[in-house]
Design an enzyme around this catalytic site. Structure first.
Site, PDB file in Angstrom:
ATOM      1  N   LYS A  51       0.843  -1.212   0.000  1.00 54.27           N
ATOM      2  CA  LYS A  51       0.000   0.000   0.000  1.00 54.27           C
ATOM      3  C   LYS A  51       0.870   1.251   0.000  1.00 54.27           C
ATOM      4  CE  LYS A  51      -3.755  -2.527   2.016  1.00 54.27           C
ATOM      5  NZ  LYS A  51      -4.351  -3.127   3.188  1.00 54.27           N
ATOM      6  N   GLN A  95      -5.204  -2.160   9.238  1.00 53.95           N
ATOM      7  CA  GLN A  95      -4.950  -3.457   8.613  1.00 53.95           C
ATOM      8  C   GLN A  95      -5.554  -4.573   9.465  1.00 53.95           C
ATOM      9  OE1 GLN A  95      -3.404  -3.844   5.546  1.00 53.95           O
ATOM     10  NE2 GLN A  95      -3.988  -5.985   5.728  1.00 53.95           N
ATOM     11  N   ASP A 118     -11.302   1.906   3.133  1.00 54.44           N
ATOM     12  CA  ASP A 118     -11.530   0.467   2.943  1.00 54.44           C
ATOM     13  C   ASP A 118     -13.014   0.173   2.700  1.00 54.44           C
ATOM     14  OD1 ASP A 118      -9.580  -1.439   2.754  1.00 54.44           O
ATOM     15  OD2 ASP A 118      -9.290  -1.710   4.904  1.00 54.44           O
TER      16      ASP A 118
END
Ligand code: NDP
Length: 286
Positions: A51, A95, A118
């Site tokens: 990322k 995460q 997300d």
């Protein structure tokens, strides 16, 4: 089957993001992604590294906040709240998976919806459900882009999604419904899975079982999207679909590796760009 060129599509998508980020930077706006990494899960560390690399390629600033696996829920939530209030942070990503002492749902509910790149927060999920403008979860959104890249119609087609997780299967079904496909969702309790898959004009495999789907389960001419990432006994990465067994069939397939994973990463960049634009009152069209 023809392989869908996800590598090219992901590169083009990121290039488009980079172009728009450069325009924002000319206006003095610097999009930034903040990623919280709790613990030292090797796979998570690889994903977070990817990322950061994508951000660098797109001109997006990124900050990885590594935290010990003893971090408490309250500590993490407090840090998220500070990012919610920090105007220099465009997007926040925590995460997953998290250590047992931190409730995933509490974290997702704390991320400000306008920074939830997300797309996992309940507000975004709700907005997606009713078809409002929102951050789409990256993996299913990437799958839709891969489907569109084939040039094959989605509208009116029978799409079978195998897997019903909150991050892949369920949102995938909603997004395909938005595209006017007719949906079947399958899972471990589904009876006669093979026959249902064989009827699919679009088959989305998202179960996490190494090369589970073989030629007998796939309709000739189908578009197959393979979401699975599995480490095979041979030590290599494989999808949920046995691509080799489908070689002779007509149709399209997204390869693993180099398929859905790449588009998932690209869509995170799209979402981060979108977050930066929205927070600065600019429209977003990508
Ligand atoms: P989960 O384990 O959360 O969900 C798996 C789903 O598949 C469940 O709904 C389960 O059914 C169903 N399932 C499992 N085995 C079978 C079976 N034999 N027959 C029918 N249904 C089955 O996984 P995720 O959704 O998180 O991920 C799925 C796969 O996609 C994994 O390999 C993961 O690594 C990969 N992935 C890839 C991403 C990418 O960027 N490429 C991103 C996210 C995930 P039930 O609900 O009944 O238990």
């Amino acid at each position: 089957m023809k392989r869908i060129d996800a590598k090219r599509l992901a590169a083009e998508t990121k290039q488009q993001v980079a172009t728009e980020v450069a325009q924002l930077r000319n206006k003095g706006i610097i999009p930034k992604l903040t990623v919280f990494l709790v613990g030292e899960d090797p796979a998570s560390m690889v994903y977070v590294g990817g990322k950061a690399k994508d951000c660098a390629q797109c001109g997006i600033a990124s900050e990885v906040v590594p935290l010990p696996d003893t971090t408490t829920e309250e500590e993490l939530l407090a840090m998220i709240r500070r990012c919610n209030d920090d105007p220099s942070v465009s997007g926040i990503l925590v995460q997953l998976p998290l250590p047992a002492q931190i409730r995933e749902q509490a974290v997702l509910e704390t991320i400000a919806p306008e920074k939830d790149v997300d797309g996992f927060s309940p507000i975004n999920i709700g907005r997606m459900m009713v078809g409002e403008d929102c951050f789409l979860p990256c993996t299913p959104a990437g799958c839709i882009e891969l489907l569109k890249a084939t040039g094959q119609p989605i509208s009116g087609k029978h799409a079978v999604i195998v897997g019903r997780s909150n991050i892949v299967g369920k949102p995938m079904a909603l997004l395909l419904l938005r595209e006017n496909a007719t949906i079947t969702i399958c899972h471990t309790k589904t009876e006669d899975l093979a026959a249902k898959c064989k009827d699919a004009e679009i088959l989305v495999a998202a179960i996490g079982q190494d090369r589970f789907f073989t030629k007998e389960m796939v309709r000739p001419g189908a578009v197959v999207i393979d979401v699975g990432i599995n480490r095979g006994e041979d030590g290599k990465l494989h999808g949920d679909v046995d691509e080799a067994s489908l070689e002779e069939l007509e149709g399209y397939i997204s390869p693993v590796p180099g398929g859905v994973g790449l588009m998932t990463r690209a869509m995170l960049m799209v979402n981060t760009l979108r977050a930066a634009k929205l927070q600065n009152g600019l429209p977003h069209h990508m």
